[in-house]
Design a protein around this motif. Structure first.
Motif, PDB file in Angstrom:
ATOM      1  N   ILE A 177       0.806  -1.223   0.000  1.00  0.00           N
ATOM      2  CA  ILE A 177       0.000   0.000   0.000  1.00  0.00           C
ATOM      3  C   ILE A 177       0.841   1.275   0.000  1.00  0.00           C
ATOM      4  CG2 ILE A 177      -1.916  -1.153   1.152  1.00  0.00           C
ATOM      5  CD1 ILE A 177      -1.094   0.179   3.756  1.00  0.00           C
ATOM      6  N   GLY A 178       2.172   1.146   0.099  1.00  0.00           N
ATOM      7  CA  GLY A 178       3.034   2.317   0.124  1.00  0.00           C
ATOM      8  C   GLY A 178       3.392   2.728   1.549  1.00  0.00           C
ATOM      9  N   ILE A 179       4.510   3.445   1.679  1.00  0.00           N
ATOM     10  CA  ILE A 179       5.005   3.809   3.006  1.00  0.00           C
ATOM     11  C   ILE A 179       4.042   4.740   3.731  1.00  0.00           C
ATOM     12  CG2 ILE A 179       6.790   5.139   4.209  1.00  0.00           C
ATOM     13  CD1 ILE A 179       8.845   3.951   2.331  1.00  0.00           C
ATOM     14  N   ARG A 180       3.605   5.796   3.068  1.00  0.00           N
ATOM     15  CA  ARG A 180       2.743   6.774   3.746  1.00  0.00           C
ATOM     16  C   ARG A 180       1.407   6.154   4.145  1.00  0.00           C
ATOM     17  NH1 ARG A 180       4.761  11.982   3.575  1.00  0.00           N
ATOM     18  NH2 ARG A 180       6.484  12.313   2.110  1.00  0.00           N
ATOM     19  N   HIS A 181       0.835   5.327   3.290  1.00  0.00           N
ATOM     20  CA  HIS A 181      -0.439   4.696   3.625  1.00  0.00           C
ATOM     21  C   HIS A 181      -0.283   3.671   4.750  1.00  0.00           C
ATOM     22  CE1 HIS A 181      -1.606   6.367  -0.329  1.00  0.00           C
ATOM     23  NE2 HIS A 181      -2.804   6.441   0.234  1.00  0.00           N
ATOM     24  N   THR A 182       0.927   3.165   4.939  1.00  0.00           N
ATOM     25  CA  THR A 182       1.168   2.264   6.065  1.00  0.00           C
ATOM     26  C   THR A 182       0.919   2.979   7.387  1.00  0.00           C
ATOM     27  OG1 THR A 182       2.781   0.942   4.828  1.00  0.00           O
ATOM     28  CG2 THR A 182       2.911   0.853   7.223  1.00  0.00           C
ATOM     29  N   PHE A 183       1.367   4.242   7.484  1.00  0.00           N
ATOM     30  CA  PHE A 183       1.125   5.021   8.699  1.00  0.00           C
ATOM     31  C   PHE A 183      -0.368   5.299   8.879  1.00  0.00           C
ATOM     32  CE2 PHE A 183       5.598   6.201   7.790  1.00  0.00           C
ATOM     33  CZ  PHE A 183       6.155   5.842   9.005  1.00  0.00           C
ATOM     34  N   PHE A 184      -1.081   5.535   7.777  1.00  0.00           N
ATOM     35  CA  PHE A 184      -2.522   5.767   7.880  1.00  0.00           C
ATOM     36  C   PHE A 184      -3.225   4.505   8.405  1.00  0.00           C
ATOM     37  CE2 PHE A 184      -1.915   8.726   3.993  1.00  0.00           C
ATOM     38  CZ  PHE A 184      -1.344   9.686   4.811  1.00  0.00           C
ATOM     39  N   ALA A 185      -2.784   3.345   7.913  1.00  0.00           N
ATOM     40  CA  ALA A 185      -3.398   2.082   8.338  1.00  0.00           C
ATOM     41  C   ALA A 185      -3.155   1.822   9.822  1.00  0.00           C
ATOM     42  CB  ALA A 185      -2.852   0.930   7.493  1.00  0.00           C
ATOM     43  N   THR A 186      -1.942   2.093  10.278  1.00  0.00           N
ATOM     44  CA  THR A 186      -1.649   1.864  11.696  1.00  0.00           C
ATOM     45  C   THR A 186      -2.403   2.862  12.569  1.00  0.00           C
ATOM     46  OG1 THR A 186       0.351   3.222  11.504  1.00  0.00           O
ATOM     47  CG2 THR A 186       0.606   0.851  11.276  1.00  0.00           C
ATOM     48  N   GLY A 187      -2.573   4.088  12.082  1.00  0.00           N
ATOM     49  CA  GLY A 187      -3.382   5.046  12.824  1.00  0.00           C
ATOM     50  C   GLY A 187      -4.808   4.556  12.996  1.00  0.00           C
ATOM     51  N   ALA A 188      -5.361   3.948  11.940  1.00  0.00           N
ATOM     52  CA  ALA A 188      -6.718   3.394  12.028  1.00  0.00           C
ATOM     53  C   ALA A 188      -6.771   2.237  13.020  1.00  0.00           C
ATOM     54  CB  ALA A 188      -7.166   2.925  10.642  1.00  0.00           C
ATOM     55  N   MET A 189      -5.710   1.417  13.053  1.00  0.00           N
ATOM     56  CA  MET A 189      -5.676   0.296  13.984  1.00  0.00           C
ATOM     57  C   MET A 189      -5.644   0.798  15.432  1.00  0.00           C
ATOM     58  SD  MET A 189      -3.004  -2.923  13.986  1.00  0.00           S
ATOM     59  CE  MET A 189      -1.571  -1.863  14.155  1.00  0.00           C
ATOM     60  N   ILE A 190      -4.877   1.847  15.685  1.00  0.00           N
ATOM     61  CA  ILE A 190      -4.829   2.409  17.036  1.00  0.00           C
ATOM     62  C   ILE A 190      -6.158   3.075  17.385  1.00  0.00           C
ATOM     63  CG2 ILE A 190      -3.649   4.068  18.538  1.00  0.00           C
ATOM     64  CD1 ILE A 190      -1.144   3.631  16.870  1.00  0.00           C
ATOM     65  N   ALA A 191      -6.830   3.651  16.394  1.00  0.00           N
ATOM     66  CA  ALA A 191      -8.147   4.246  16.633  1.00  0.00           C
ATOM     67  C   ALA A 191      -9.136   3.191  17.120  1.00  0.00           C
ATOM     68  CB  ALA A 191      -8.661   4.924  15.368  1.00  0.00           C
ATOM     69  N   VAL A 192      -9.043   1.983  16.575  1.00  0.00           N
ATOM     70  CA  VAL A 192      -9.884   0.878  17.051  1.00  0.00           C
ATOM     71  C   VAL A 192      -9.575   0.587  18.516  1.00  0.00           C
ATOM     72  CG1 VAL A 192     -10.415  -1.572  16.789  1.00  0.00           C
ATOM     73  CG2 VAL A 192     -10.147  -0.124  14.759  1.00  0.00           C
TER      74      VAL A 192
END
Length: 412
Positions: A177-192
């Motif tokens: 998914i790309g480096i920057r989108h990796t941070f977005f995905a982890t942010g969503a995981m922490i939001a959960v």
């Protein structure tokens, strides 16, 4: 004095007797996800630094190390503050604050324009984060005293699993998914994790009156001895584990490991220690509930010190991996036992602050260990690092045994 501490320490646990099991599950998940997010960038951090405009190899390495370490520096500096606030306003608010803060900062890291922003955002993640530290405080104080070692071991297993899993995810996700989108995905995981914390974590919190040290000088002396020993041991645990990390790859080359696989072999060796800790954290925590935290501390320090010595004489990478696995298993019992010992020795009104300083001691060891190991390995030889760390661990075992006996004499 011990009975008084036990009563004070159990009051918060009694108020939350119906909640601690569910809270433990949420804290394990939250600690796992936040530590995954903090460590997953290890495999691709140099690539991201280069994308942000750094070109020279030496500068890429320097900025990568600075950006990675900034988070743990921030956490170490602010852990006592968050611990103090948890004593005043409750443990759950600190969990919510850490989870929401991390959920916001992680996507911002993916939006960084240069390495300065990257480093500052990583520092900010440490300053406002610390979910795992806050989880330790909640679990240490909310769990029944006879199960606190086991519960802290389970929590430690979740945190270690996150540390081990993070780099594996970081090696796969950017390619998809790309480096920057990796941070977005982890942010969503922490939001959960933040949402689960807000909805599921329950806490009945009433601020406890601060005890007067002037009324009990013997108790104060006894307490300071125990707490001082626990701070020193917490720093030693991370120092011992991290002192070898910077030199493992070079050490494997030194013992003539296959150069085409040396990076993979080094990764396996590093992971072996974490795997040993994951397997043994809960059983050793349960053992601390049975025989006492301080005994487990002494036994584990002695075992770890002895296991360091043969690591200086290995001739193959797999031998080092086995010994590092056993070392991780020995070290696994230390941090849960330290938290358990502090809980039993400190009034509830000050537990958050004291456990915060214990977390800071751990981060100090995490910083000093690689510095000392790298410097000594370069100047004297890599095998000397194993002997130095072994000596420190064995000295720590003897010092804790002395402190345990001295505290018993002072407390009587």
């Amino acid at each position: 004095m011990k009975d008084a501490l036990a009563v004070a320490g159990n009051s918060y646990a009694s108020d939350n007797a119906l909640h601690w099991k569910r809270n433990l599950i949420v804290c394990v998940f939250g600690s796992f996800t936040t530590l995954v997010s903090l460590t997953l960038l290890l495999p691709f951090l140099p690539v991201y630094v280069e994308e942000l405009g750094v070109r020279q190899n030496a500068a890429i390495v320097w900025w990568s190390g600075l950006a990675f370490g900034a988070t743990f520096l921030g956490t170490g500096l602010t852990a006592p503050l968050w611990g103090y606030l948890s004593d005043r306003y409750g443990r759950k608010p600190m969990l919510v604050r850490a989870a929401i803060g991390m959920a916001i900062v992680m996507p911002l890291i993916g939006c960084a324009h240069n390495v300065y922003e990257l480093t500052l955002l990583r520092l900010l993640a440490g300053v406002i984060g610390g979910y795992a530290s806050s989880s330790t405080l909640l679990v240490a104080t909310q769990t029944p005293a006879d199960k606190s070692g086991w519960a802290l071991g389970i929590l430690s297993t979740g945190a270690l699993a996150g540390t081990l899993t993070g780099p594996l995810i970081g090696g796969l996700l950017p390619g998809l998914i790309g480096i920057r989108h990796t941070f977005f995905a982890t942010g969503a995981m922490i939001a959960v994790a933040a949402l689960l914390t807000i909805v599921l974590v329950k806490e009945n919190f009433v601020p406890r009156p601060r005890s007067s040290n002037a009324a009990a000088p013997a108790a104060t002396k006894h307490r300071r001895l125990i707490v001082g020993a626990m701070f020193a041991t917490a720093m030693l645990v991370l120092f011992a584990n991290m002192s070898i990390e910077p030199i493992i790859t070079v050490y494997l080359q030194d013992i003539h490991a296959d150069r085409s696989h040396v990076v993979l072999d080094a990764g396996i060796v590093m992971a072996a220690s974490a795997l040993g800790s994951i397997i043994m954290a809960a059983p050793l925590g349960r053992l601390a509930d049975r025989i006492g935290g301080w005994r487990v501390i002494v036994y584990c320090l002695a075992a770890a010190g002895l296991l360091m010595i043969p690591q200086a004489f290995v001739v193959a990478w797999w031998q080092l991996a086995i010994l590092r696995f056993l070392l991780g298993a020995a070290l696994a019992g230390l941090l849960p036992s330290i938290a358990k010992q502090i809980r039993q020795s400190v009034p509830e009104s000050a537990l958050g602050k004291v456990l915060g300083y214990s977390q800071s001691s751990q981060y100090a060891g995490q910083v000093l260990g690689p510095l000392a190991g790298g410097a000594m390995g370069g100047m004297i030889g890599m095998r000397s690092v194993f002997f130095l760390t072994s000596g420190m661990l064995l000295f720590g075992a003897v010092a804790n045994l002395w402190a345990c006996r001295k505290a018993a004499d002072t407390g009587n």
